[in-house]
Write a protein that holds these residues in place. Structure first.
Motif, PDB file in Angstrom:
ATOM      1  N   ASN A  75      21.302 -15.549 -63.211  1.00  0.00           N
ATOM      2  CA  ASN A  75      22.644 -15.899 -63.679  1.00  0.00           C
ATOM      3  C   ASN A  75      22.789 -15.886 -65.196  1.00  0.00           C
ATOM      4  O   ASN A  75      23.870 -15.610 -65.714  1.00  0.00           O
ATOM      5  N   ARG A  76      21.725 -16.219 -65.897  1.00  0.00           N
ATOM      6  CA  ARG A  76      21.829 -16.246 -67.359  1.00  0.00           C
ATOM      7  C   ARG A  76      22.272 -14.881 -67.893  1.00  0.00           C
ATOM      8  O   ARG A  76      23.063 -14.787 -68.823  1.00  0.00           O
ATOM      9  N   GLY A  77      21.751 -13.818 -67.284  1.00  0.00           N
ATOM     10  CA  GLY A  77      22.144 -12.476 -67.697  1.00  0.00           C
ATOM     11  C   GLY A  77      23.577 -12.132 -67.345  1.00  0.00           C
ATOM     12  O   GLY A  77      24.146 -11.179 -67.884  1.00  0.00           O
ATOM     13  N   ARG A  78      24.178 -12.896 -66.449  1.00  0.00           N
ATOM     14  CA  ARG A  78      25.578 -12.695 -66.065  1.00  0.00           C
ATOM     15  C   ARG A  78      26.523 -13.582 -66.872  1.00  0.00           C
ATOM     16  O   ARG A  78      27.727 -13.607 -66.608  1.00  0.00           O
ATOM     17  N   GLY A  79      25.968 -14.346 -67.809  1.00  0.00           N
ATOM     18  CA  GLY A  79      26.787 -15.265 -68.574  1.00  0.00           C
ATOM     19  C   GLY A  79      27.087 -16.550 -67.850  1.00  0.00           C
ATOM     20  O   GLY A  79      28.019 -17.285 -68.207  1.00  0.00           O
ATOM     21  N   LEU A  80      26.301 -16.852 -66.790  1.00  0.00           N
ATOM     22  CA  LEU A  80      26.472 -18.071 -66.006  1.00  0.00           C
ATOM     23  C   LEU A  80      25.220 -18.926 -66.111  1.00  0.00           C
ATOM     24  O   LEU A  80      24.140 -18.436 -66.461  1.00  0.00           O
ATOM     25  N   THR A  81      25.351 -20.220 -65.808  1.00  0.00           N
ATOM     26  CA  THR A  81      24.163 -21.052 -65.745  1.00  0.00           C
ATOM     27  C   THR A  81      23.419 -20.778 -64.442  1.00  0.00           C
ATOM     28  O   THR A  81      24.024 -20.462 -63.417  1.00  0.00           O
ATOM     29  N   ASN A  82      22.101 -20.881 -64.509  1.00  0.00           N
ATOM     30  CA  ASN A  82      21.293 -20.619 -63.317  1.00  0.00           C
ATOM     31  C   ASN A  82      21.562 -21.635 -62.212  1.00  0.00           C
ATOM     32  O   ASN A  82      21.566 -21.297 -61.029  1.00  0.00           O
ATOM     33  N   HIS A  83      21.769 -22.893 -62.593  1.00  0.00           N
ATOM     34  CA  HIS A  83      22.137 -23.909 -61.604  1.00  0.00           C
ATOM     35  C   HIS A  83      23.634 -23.812 -61.317  1.00  0.00           C
ATOM     36  O   HIS A  83      24.453 -23.815 -62.233  1.00  0.00           O
ATOM     37  N   GLN A  84      23.981 -23.740 -60.046  1.00  0.00           N
ATOM     38  CA  GLN A  84      25.386 -23.712 -59.634  1.00  0.00           C
ATOM     39  C   GLN A  84      25.574 -24.704 -58.494  1.00  0.00           C
ATOM     40  O   GLN A  84      24.829 -24.679 -57.506  1.00  0.00           O
ATOM     41  N   SER A  85      26.580 -25.572 -58.616  1.00  0.00           N
ATOM     42  CA  SER A  85      26.795 -26.544 -57.543  1.00  0.00           C
ATOM     43  C   SER A  85      28.222 -27.076 -57.549  1.00  0.00           C
ATOM     44  O   SER A  85      28.896 -27.086 -58.578  1.00  0.00           O
ATOM     45  N   THR A  86      28.660 -27.518 -56.378  1.00  0.00           N
ATOM     46  CA  THR A  86      29.993 -28.063 -56.172  1.00  0.00           C
ATOM     47  C   THR A  86      29.879 -29.247 -55.211  1.00  0.00           C
ATOM     48  O   THR A  86      29.155 -29.175 -54.215  1.00  0.00           O
TER      49      THR A  86
END
Length: 327
Positions: A75-86
């Motif tokens: 995810n870091r390479g996608r501009g997102l944080t590696n941890h994702q949660s809801t």
């Protein structure tokens, strides 16, 4: 249903808020008010990504719900944080969803708050050097929270990739001096050590740790993960958040295979806060808090954000009446 996006969640819940919320969550567990249901935590084979579901309830204070999410290595390479949660909160009286809360920031600050409470309750009173091994997305939260509970004189930052540790250190504006060191140096010199990696084999050897050191082991939360040499847990005084989770998913899973039992550990951090379990008894004890993260922590921090949003009339909070739409 209230919807709190990531921007609002970051604004609504501070590190100090998270410590208060986690203190409350731990005490609710100790008092048998809160329930953490069995965790689903699986690798998305054949790749390295991890997905999980943590659900729980504290009906005494009206909490029911679950958190979904995990860790995506690219995810870091996608501009997102590696941890994702809801997190989804549910009305325990009706079963209707009451809140949908973006929980990337909230997971970071609640994990760091639990770590800080472990340091506050278990580290020596004269602990002055904080060590951090692992410089991913939650690292800043852990330093911020630890500095709220103890007066450290310096912070030692380490990563197996030294360049990443140096890049992380440059982003910090801490009032406490920060030094980038090797992993072994951080382990040998810290009075309070935080391990915050995704390792699947030990990054900290037992013979690196001095008598009197406290370790908050925060990285192992999945079968196969491991940050600490199992010998270290077998000779340390150990506290957990939840024994069933710790022995299945946390650092204790490896020591348990070599004989560590629920009766052999000191207890839970929950019981420490509620006066049912002892803290460290000697300055030369090595103390370990094995944290796997409980559902009640996620529900409590999400509810905290909801309450603050409602009190402030936050404009970033959205409302959808799902119950009406489904009727």
């Amino acid at each position: 249903m209230i919807i709190i996006d990531e921007v609002a969640a970051r604004r609504l819940v501070s590190p100090a808020d998270a410590i208060d919320a986690m203190d409350m969550a731990f005490r609710e567990v100790s008092r048998d008010q809160a329930r953490n249901y069995p965790v689903v935590r699986e690798r998305l084979l054949p790749g390295p990504n991890v997905y999980g579901i943590k659900a729980g309830a504290d009906l005494a204070i009206g909490l029911l719900g679950l958190k979904i999410g995990g860790y995506w290595t690219e995810n870091r390479g996608r501009g997102l944080t590696n941890h994702q949660s809801t997190t989804v909160l549910t009305d325990p009286e009706t079963g209707c969803p009451s809140a949908l809360v973006s929980s990337n920031h909230l997971t970071g600050v609640r994990t760091a708050a639990a770590c800080a409470i472990g340091i506050r309750e278990l580290a020596r009173e004269d602990a002055r050097t904080l060590g951090l091994i692992g410089t991913g997305g939650q690292a800043r939260h852990h330093i911020d929270a630890a500095l709220l509970v103890r007066r450290f004189d310096r912070v030692l930052v380490a990563n197996r990739d030294r360049a990443r540790a140096e890049a992380f250190a440059r982003t910090l504006d801490s009032t406490v001096p920060v030094e980038v060191v090797a992993v072994e140096e951080a382990a040998r010199n810290a009075d309070a050590l935080i391990t915050l990696t995704t390792a699947r084999e030990p990054v900290v050897r037992a013979d690196w740790i001095r008598p009197g050191t406290h370790i908050s082991a925060m990285g192992a939360d999945t079968v196969g993960k491991q940050e600490l040499d199992a010998d270290l847990l077998l000779r340390a005084s150990v506290w957990v958040d939840d024994w069933a989770q710790a022995s299945a998913l946390g650092e204790c899973q490896h020591a348990a295979k070599r004989g560590l039992t629920r009766e052999a550990i000191r207890g839970t951090l929950c019981d420490v806060l509620d006066g049912k379990a002892v803290r460290r008894t000697r300055d030369d004890e090595i103390t370990v808090f094995d944290s796997t993260g409980m559902a009640i922590q996620d529900l409590m921090i999400a509810a905290w954000a909801v309450r603050k949003a409602e009190a402030a009339g936050d404009g970033a909070v959205h409302r959808v009446d799902l119950a009406r739409d489904l009727a």
